[in-house]
Each structure stands twice: as C-alpha cells, then as structure tokens.
Design a protein around this motif. Structure first.
Motif, PDB file in Angstrom:
ATOM      1  N   VAL A 202      -9.773 -34.786 -19.650  1.00 17.27           N
ATOM      2  CA  VAL A 202     -10.850 -36.022 -19.868  1.00 17.27           C
ATOM      3  C   VAL A 202     -10.723 -36.246 -21.575  1.00 17.27           C
ATOM      4  O   VAL A 202     -10.891 -37.434 -21.863  1.00 17.27           O
ATOM      5  CB  VAL A 202     -12.260 -35.944 -19.741  1.00 17.27           C
ATOM      6  CG1 VAL A 202     -13.647 -36.929 -19.754  1.00 17.27           C
ATOM      7  CG2 VAL A 202     -12.062 -35.520 -18.073  1.00 17.27           C
ATOM      8  N   TYR A 203     -10.598 -35.412 -22.340  1.00 18.09           N
ATOM      9  CA  TYR A 203     -11.449 -35.611 -24.191  1.00 18.09           C
ATOM     10  C   TYR A 203      -9.858 -35.998 -25.014  1.00 18.09           C
ATOM     11  O   TYR A 203      -9.281 -37.014 -25.621  1.00 18.09           O
ATOM     12  CB  TYR A 203     -11.714 -34.309 -24.530  1.00 18.09           C
ATOM     13  CG  TYR A 203     -13.133 -34.229 -24.715  1.00 18.09           C
ATOM     14  CD1 TYR A 203     -14.297 -35.168 -25.324  1.00 18.09           C
ATOM     15  CD2 TYR A 203     -14.141 -33.903 -23.032  1.00 18.09           C
ATOM     16  CE1 TYR A 203     -15.704 -34.986 -24.995  1.00 18.09           C
ATOM     17  CE2 TYR A 203     -15.115 -33.731 -23.137  1.00 18.09           C
ATOM     18  CZ  TYR A 203     -16.067 -34.358 -24.586  1.00 18.09           C
ATOM     19  OH  TYR A 203     -17.849 -34.145 -23.806  1.00 18.09           O
TER      20      TYR A 203
ATOM     21  N   LYS B  40     -12.864 -44.215 -22.988  1.00 17.15           N
ATOM     22  CA  LYS B  40     -11.771 -44.099 -24.002  1.00 17.15           C
ATOM     23  C   LYS B  40     -12.807 -44.699 -25.343  1.00 17.15           C
ATOM     24  O   LYS B  40     -13.332 -44.205 -26.357  1.00 17.15           O
ATOM     25  CB  LYS B  40     -10.856 -44.901 -24.045  1.00 17.15           C
ATOM     26  CG  LYS B  40      -9.722 -44.947 -25.364  1.00 17.15           C
ATOM     27  CD  LYS B  40      -8.670 -45.448 -24.226  1.00 17.15           C
ATOM     28  CE  LYS B  40      -7.574 -45.470 -25.954  1.00 17.15           C
ATOM     29  NZ  LYS B  40      -5.947 -45.201 -25.459  1.00 17.15           N
ATOM     30  N   ALA B  41     -13.817 -45.677 -24.015  1.00 10.86           N
ATOM     31  CA  ALA B  41     -14.667 -46.468 -26.246  1.00 10.86           C
ATOM     32  C   ALA B  41     -15.941 -45.613 -25.686  1.00 10.86           C
ATOM     33  O   ALA B  41     -16.129 -45.663 -27.193  1.00 10.86           O
ATOM     34  CB  ALA B  41     -15.635 -48.021 -25.034  1.00 10.86           C
ATOM     35  N   LEU B  42     -16.151 -44.634 -25.275  1.00 11.20           N
ATOM     36  CA  LEU B  42     -17.580 -43.705 -25.197  1.00 11.20           C
ATOM     37  C   LEU B  42     -17.059 -42.384 -26.325  1.00 11.20           C
ATOM     38  O   LEU B  42     -17.682 -42.437 -27.319  1.00 11.20           O
ATOM     39  CB  LEU B  42     -17.444 -42.747 -24.080  1.00 11.20           C
ATOM     40  CG  LEU B  42     -18.874 -42.288 -23.907  1.00 11.20           C
ATOM     41  CD1 LEU B  42     -20.057 -43.441 -23.777  1.00 11.20           C
ATOM     42  CD2 LEU B  42     -19.232 -41.598 -22.660  1.00 11.20           C
ATOM     43  N   LEU B  43     -15.486 -41.731 -26.075  1.00 12.39           N
ATOM     44  CA  LEU B  43     -15.058 -41.108 -26.790  1.00 12.39           C
ATOM     45  C   LEU B  43     -14.971 -41.901 -28.453  1.00 12.39           C
ATOM     46  O   LEU B  43     -14.952 -41.673 -30.086  1.00 12.39           O
ATOM     47  CB  LEU B  43     -14.288 -40.103 -26.860  1.00 12.39           C
ATOM     48  CG  LEU B  43     -14.010 -39.346 -25.408  1.00 12.39           C
ATOM     49  CD1 LEU B  43     -12.812 -38.878 -25.280  1.00 12.39           C
ATOM     50  CD2 LEU B  43     -14.985 -38.404 -25.686  1.00 12.39           C
ATOM     51  N   SER B  44     -14.764 -43.014 -28.686  1.00 11.65           N
ATOM     52  CA  SER B  44     -14.483 -43.466 -29.266  1.00 11.65           C
ATOM     53  C   SER B  44     -15.860 -43.952 -30.143  1.00 11.65           C
ATOM     54  O   SER B  44     -15.371 -44.007 -31.947  1.00 11.65           O
ATOM     55  CB  SER B  44     -13.243 -44.718 -29.779  1.00 11.65           C
ATOM     56  OG  SER B  44     -13.807 -46.123 -29.298  1.00 11.65           O
TER      57      SER B  44
ATOM     58  N   PRO C 109     -21.005 -28.764 -33.546  1.00  9.85           N
ATOM     59  CA  PRO C 109     -19.768 -28.478 -32.764  1.00  9.85           C
ATOM     60  C   PRO C 109     -17.832 -28.988 -32.912  1.00  9.85           C
ATOM     61  O   PRO C 109     -18.212 -30.458 -32.922  1.00  9.85           O
ATOM     62  CB  PRO C 109     -20.147 -28.836 -31.091  1.00  9.85           C
ATOM     63  CG  PRO C 109     -21.016 -29.458 -31.465  1.00  9.85           C
ATOM     64  CD  PRO C 109     -21.821 -29.015 -32.586  1.00  9.85           C
ATOM     65  N   ARG C 110     -17.211 -28.562 -32.728  1.00 10.51           N
ATOM     66  CA  ARG C 110     -16.201 -28.971 -33.169  1.00 10.51           C
ATOM     67  C   ARG C 110     -14.765 -29.393 -32.710  1.00 10.51           C
ATOM     68  O   ARG C 110     -14.758 -27.864 -31.355  1.00 10.51           O
ATOM     69  CB  ARG C 110     -15.209 -28.636 -34.434  1.00 10.51           C
ATOM     70  CG  ARG C 110     -16.294 -29.705 -35.891  1.00 10.51           C
ATOM     71  CD  ARG C 110     -15.793 -28.961 -36.775  1.00 10.51           C
ATOM     72  NE  ARG C 110     -16.783 -28.642 -38.031  1.00 10.51           N
ATOM     73  CZ  ARG C 110     -17.123 -30.669 -38.714  1.00 10.51           C
ATOM     74  NH1 ARG C 110     -16.482 -31.132 -38.681  1.00 10.51           N
ATOM     75  NH2 ARG C 110     -18.112 -30.127 -39.570  1.00 10.51           N
ATOM     76  N   PRO C 111     -14.270 -29.702 -31.836  1.00 10.83           N
ATOM     77  CA  PRO C 111     -13.091 -29.550 -30.608  1.00 10.83           C
ATOM     78  C   PRO C 111     -12.307 -28.398 -30.691  1.00 10.83           C
ATOM     79  O   PRO C 111     -11.696 -28.125 -32.473  1.00 10.83           O
ATOM     80  CB  PRO C 111     -11.956 -30.644 -31.578  1.00 10.83           C
ATOM     81  CG  PRO C 111     -12.366 -31.808 -32.240  1.00 10.83           C
ATOM     82  CD  PRO C 111     -13.786 -30.849 -32.493  1.00 10.83           C
TER      83      PRO C 111
END
Lengths: 324, 326
Positions: A242-243, A252-256, B259-261
């Motif tokens: 997902v990530y 995608k928008a949320l992560l960006s 926290p980081r990836p």
C-alpha cells in the motif's frame, strides 16, 4: 498465513440525525460506515487510516460493540458477536480491549492507578487479590510498583497512556483496539509508547487494530493497512504494498500530502494537491465517494460504485481507474 | 541580505501561579527577515507560543514580560495599548490553531475582513468590501463574492483557516505569525493551507513565523528553523544544515525519534519534559541527555556558532558526529 482472529463482513453503521428546521422535524441518516469488510490475523496489526469523518473510529467501536452496528457481522474467534446475548458478550469482552486517544479523559481522577488497573479484573469477577497482578502490569508497561498508590494527575501524558495500556492488558486480551493512542503525545514521548506496543505484541502475541491519522506511525507499526474514505475502505493490503505502490488515487494523494521530516525529499517530491474538503457523510456522492475530489474521475465513477479488486502489486483497491 | 523586520532580544516571560513563579520563556533571542519563513519547533510547554503571544502583546496582565522586541525599529515591550493596537493587524498579524474561535459567528465573512481593513486604512465600506473579495480570492476561496456574504458556520475547517489568513494579511503586514495553523486540519487540507501561506509569503514578501511541533511541516516549508526546549533556544540554522547535521542532542533526539520508512526500531528521548516551576539547573535538557556531564548542570548554555548552525550546548564540540536526517 495465520488463522483469522477477527473477521468483519459488510459492516454498516448509520447514525440518525434529527434536524430541527423551524417547526418541521426532519430525520437524516449519517452513513458513518458503509460495507466495510476486513480480517485481522492472530498476532497481527491492522492499521486503519483516514481523515476525520472517514469512519475509522466508528469501525473500532462497532467491533467491540460499544456502539451497535446497523448491519453486518463481526466474528471473533469464529463467534458471531451479533448473535450473543448480553452475558455471553460480556464474557467475550475480556478478550477484546480498547485504548483511547486522550490519556487525560480515560482515567478516573479520583481512583488510584492501582484501582483503575484492577477494575477490569473486578468487573470480570477474577477471584483473588489483584495487588501482584497490578504490579506485574505496571512493570510490563515500564512503570514501577509504587506508582499503584498514586493518582492520575501525578502522571504525564505518556505515562497515563501507559497506564491505559496496562488496564487494557489486565485480562490478557487477544485483541486491542488502539484508537489514536499516540496522537495526543509529544514527539519525543510518542516513540517510547510505540516501542512499548511492539514489545508487548512480541511478548504476548495479541493482535492490534491501530487507528490513526498519522500515516508515518501506521507505516511503522502495521502489518496490513486499510485506507478509509467517507465510511468505505478504498484500499487494503500489506503495509509495504500500500505504501510503496498505492493503487487508489486517494491513497496516493494522502501519502503525497504527508510532510516528511527531510527537506531534500520534500523539495523534490511530486505532490498531488486535492481540491476542496471531504464531502458530508449525510449525502455522500453517488458511485465512487472520492470522485468529487479525484483528478481521474469519469462519468462511470458517478454511476457505478467500484468494488474492491485485487491489483498486481498484491493489495485490493476500489477504483475504476487504478494507478499502476 | 534581507531586512530584519523582527528582532527579539533576551525575552523573558514569567507567570505568577499559585505554586510560585513559572518562567515559561527564559531568554530568547531571535531574528526574522522579510520574505523568509522561520519555523519554530518545540514540544508542549517549550514556550514557543508564549514567546510570540508576548511579541503580540496578547498575554494577560499577570504575565511579567522583560527584554526587547523590535518590529521595524519600534519597541513593542512596554508599548502602550494604543501603540500595540496600531501595530497589531497592520504590521504584525497572528493566526491560531482553531480558526472557528478566531471568527465572529454572527458577522458575515466579508464584513469581518472589511473591519480589519477599515480599522487601519481610510477606506469606504464599499472599497473595503471590494478589497475583502480580492483577499478571499488570494487565499484560494472559490466564488469569493458569494462567499463574502456567508457566515463562518457555512465554511469547512480548511476554508475557515483561509478566511483567517485573509484577515491576517488584509493590511499587508510585515510579519505573519502562524501558531500551529494546520494542527486541527486533515493532512490533505494541511497541504492546501501550507501552500496558501507560502503563496502569501512569496507574493507580498511577508516574513512568516510558523510555530509547529511537526518536523515534517518544517521540512516542507521553512527556510530556517529554531528549536526550543524549556523556554530557551537550543539550536537554530537553515533547514538543510539542521536536518543534515543537527548538533544539539535534543535536536538529534527529536529527529531520531520520528518513524521513517523501514522497520528500524524507534529511538525515544528518555525521561520527560521538565516541570517549568522547577526547571533543572544549567542546561534544562541535561536530565534527558545521553551526553550530559557535570558541566551541563552548572552552566546555562547560550547559542554559539557551531559550523553553519548556532547551538546552545557546552559540549557541542566534543560530541560524536550526528547521523544525517536529510
């Protein structure tokens, strides 16, 4: 794949809203959660993310039947919670606990910490003197035995959250719903509480449903992630899939949109700016609920509701035009 | 070099509480230049909000404020109520976390912006109304002429924060102080508001002070950053230097705790933030610092140039090189 501890199928929760419009009274329905299905394996952590109004907290409370779902089934260890009577439900509740967001509101200011932690044991008629158990629990969450005699006001936010966790652990639950458990804490304290959750899980093997709006924290702690938007799951799958390869435009928008603590990445990143706000759950858009803010929306999105479909990268998402 | 518009020197703020005096700000020095975006980061109780409430003259009378705050050559500490009224909203504006409590629920949005304009400029009602619509357009509110006639409850959280920004910039102030402006907002709306703030800063050359606890927000929009702990500046510099090689142990600890990836274990800062009624002697961070020695308990460290950063740590030179967070 481990056996499923919890299966949620087509969960729906509608709240009735009475609107007083002068002399006329109207009833309106808030569709807080619509057809949500997922499962949680033993010893696993499911992250539930979404913006305010996405229904993530309602899902958590419906699972514990702190609020009664409108329809749908919640199965815990193979038992349908909806079919249980009050006594049976109460017995099963030992195995399901919740930790709330606000560590200041979730402890009774007039009860000692020891009394708060032993209360679930008393409620569930666990026989005996609970002093040793309370000490064991306090030490488990990184506090000390002499804290048992003190009152909530003597503790900081991070310590109170640990007390809330100790209380949730008192009955050796198989599932703990963590509802925004670190969002009220300062950054430097947050990390310690997150480590505690990880340690406890490694030691005691319980499952978590980790509800949060902070995507970085969920990425860190969750095995699987469900992204919610306006009461529906739009994408669900392994955390990494997902990530790293979000397929729903909203994911995608949320992560960006999440700012990362790294100026170089921030400058070079491509950002998707969503227009406007989340629409009202009283009158959600037809078809795909995200279409009013989606840059890919076509006519079909308004007419046909997209179903959760498995994608090449492994997760499922509900979109007519998934990202690849 | 851009003009320094706000200079804070040796600012102290003490509150009298039933348990004795509480010194929330213990000697802050800080400069803001026109056109720059200064991030101020710190945890709850670090004094970051109090510093700027003191700057605005918005603290209650029981707060004792000493030191100097110069805004374009004008001393604000000890200024009369009348002087402060003429400065606030005209040269210096502030926006807060909760936009709803900053707006009057019974007045139309356009009138509230117009009120700010007319209290500092000689404009007719009609001119003010026209200008209000332009301002709504600048902060990205669609159909501004219709929206100007609406009331705050008809706006969403993000839209209300835009309105508050429109009011704050109505008189083209030299400095805009934004205190956690996006903390109450969802992340997709936060991105929009940060963009509005950046746009305002670029278009009008406004100096912006952004107070936040979120290092991600700092990394996204700030030019320089100032880290506060227990009412003191512990480190300041450009965001690139600070994220690349933080030298103060507190800054390092903050950056390492995020926290980081990747699944590496988080490194919390041990202990708790100090009780400001009775702060630790010397460097207030010594109780939580892995590098602390006896010298740290005695001496209150001041900001000293250290490479391209300014760091308030007596042992900064002896510490091992920090990992990079950039």
């Amino acid at each position: 794949m481990s056996e499923n501890l919890l299966s949620v199928t087509n969960l729906v929760k509608n709240f009735e809203l009475r609107v007083n419009n002068g002399a006329r009274r109207k009833k309106r329905i808030v569709q807080a959660v619509t057809n949500v299905s997922f499962h949680v394996g033993r010893g696993q952590t499911l992250g539930l993310v979404g913006e305010s109004g996405s229904g993530k907290t309602t899902v958590g409370r419906c699972i514990l039947r702190l609020i009664e779902p409108t329809s749908g089934t919640v199965e815990f260890e193979g038992q349908d919670l909806g079919a249980l009577n009050f006594e049976e439900l109460r017995a099963l509740r030992r195995k399901m606990q919740i930790v709330f967001q606000d560590p200041f509101a979730s402890l009774d200011p007039k009860m000692t910490i020891g009394a708060s932690i032993s209360e679930p044991l008393i409620v569930q008629n666990v026989p005996g003197d609970h002093t040793d158990k309370v000490i064991e629990l306090l030490e488990l969450v990184g506090l000390s035995a002499d804290h048992a005699q003190r009152f909530p006001h003597e503790f900081s936010g991070g310590q109170r959250q640990r007390i809330g966790v100790a209380r949730a652990l008192a009955l050796n639950p198989a599932l703990i719903v963590l509802d925004e458990p670190v969002s009220a804490l300062d950054v430097s304290i947050q990390a310690g509480v997150i480590n505690l959750f990880e340690d406890l899980q490694a030691r005691l093997g319980m499952s978590y449903i980790f509800i949060a709006h902070d995507l970085s924290v969920v990425r860190h702690i969750a095995d699987r992630v469900a992204v919610m938007y306006l009461g529906k799951i739009v994408e669900i799958g392994e955390q990494q899939d997902v990530y790293e390869h979000p397929t729903h435009p909203y994911t995608k928008a949320l992560l960006s949109a999440v700012p990362l603590p790294d100026p170089k990445t921030e400058r070079s990143r491509h950002r998707i700016m969503l227009e406007g706000d989340v629409p009202s759950p009283v009158n959600p858009p037809s078809g795909c609920r995200f279409r009013t803010r989606c840059w890919k929306a076509q006519d079909v999105c308004a007419q046909e509701e997209p179903m959760l479909t498995i994608r090449p990268s492994g997760q499922m998402s509900a979109c007519h035009f998934p990202e690849s | 070099m851009a003009e320094k518009v706000l200079e804070i020197r040796d600012l102290h703020v003490t509150f009298d509480t039933p348990s004795g005096p509480l010194e929330a700000v213990r000697g802050i020095d800080l400069d803001v230049s026109s056109g720059e975006l200064l991030g101020v980061v710190g945890e709850s109780g670090s004094g970051k909000s109090v510093t700027f409430l003191a700057t605005m003259g918005l603290l209650p009378a029981r707060a004792r404020v000493t030191g100097s705050v110069m805004l374009s050559g004008q001393q604000l500490i000890g200024a009369s109520a009348k002087q402060l009224r003429s400065v606030r909203g005209r040269l210096l504006s502030m926006i807060f976390q909760d936009p709803l409590s900053a707006l009057n629920p019974v007045h139309r949005i356009g009138d509230q912006i117009g009120e700010m304009l007319r209290s500092h400029q000689n404009l007719s009602t009609h001119e003010a109304a026209k200008r209000a619509i332009e301002l709504l357009d600048i902060v990205g509110i669609p159909q501004p002429s219709d929206r100007a006639r609406q009331y705050p409850h008809e706006f969403s959280g993000g839209m209300r924060q835009r309105v508050v920004i429109a009011i704050a910039i109505a008189n083209n102030p030299k400095v805009l102080i934004a205190d956690e402006p996006t903390t109450a907002l969802d992340v997709t709306v936060q991105a929009q508001i940060l963009e509005v703030i950046e746009r305002v800063q670029e278009r009008f050359g406004t100096a912006v002070v952004l107070i936040t606890h979120d290092l991600g927000v700092i990394a996204r929009v700030a030019d320089r950053v100032n880290v506060m702990y227990a009412g003191r500046n512990v480190e300041q510099g450009t965001i690139d230097s600070l994220f690349d090689h933080p030298s103060h142990p507190y800054t390092r600890g903050l950056l390492a705790s995020l926290p980081r990836p990747g699944k590496q274990r988080l490194k919390p800062i041990t202990g708790f933030p100090p009780n400001m009624l009775n702060p630790p002697s010397g460097c207030a961070f010594h109780t939580r610092c892995e590098y602390a020695g006896d010298i740290c308990k005695g001496e209150l460290p001041n900001l000293v140039s250290f490479g391209d950063l300014e760091t308030a740590c007596v042992r900064a030179r002896e510490l091992p090189k920090s990992e990079s967070f950039a």
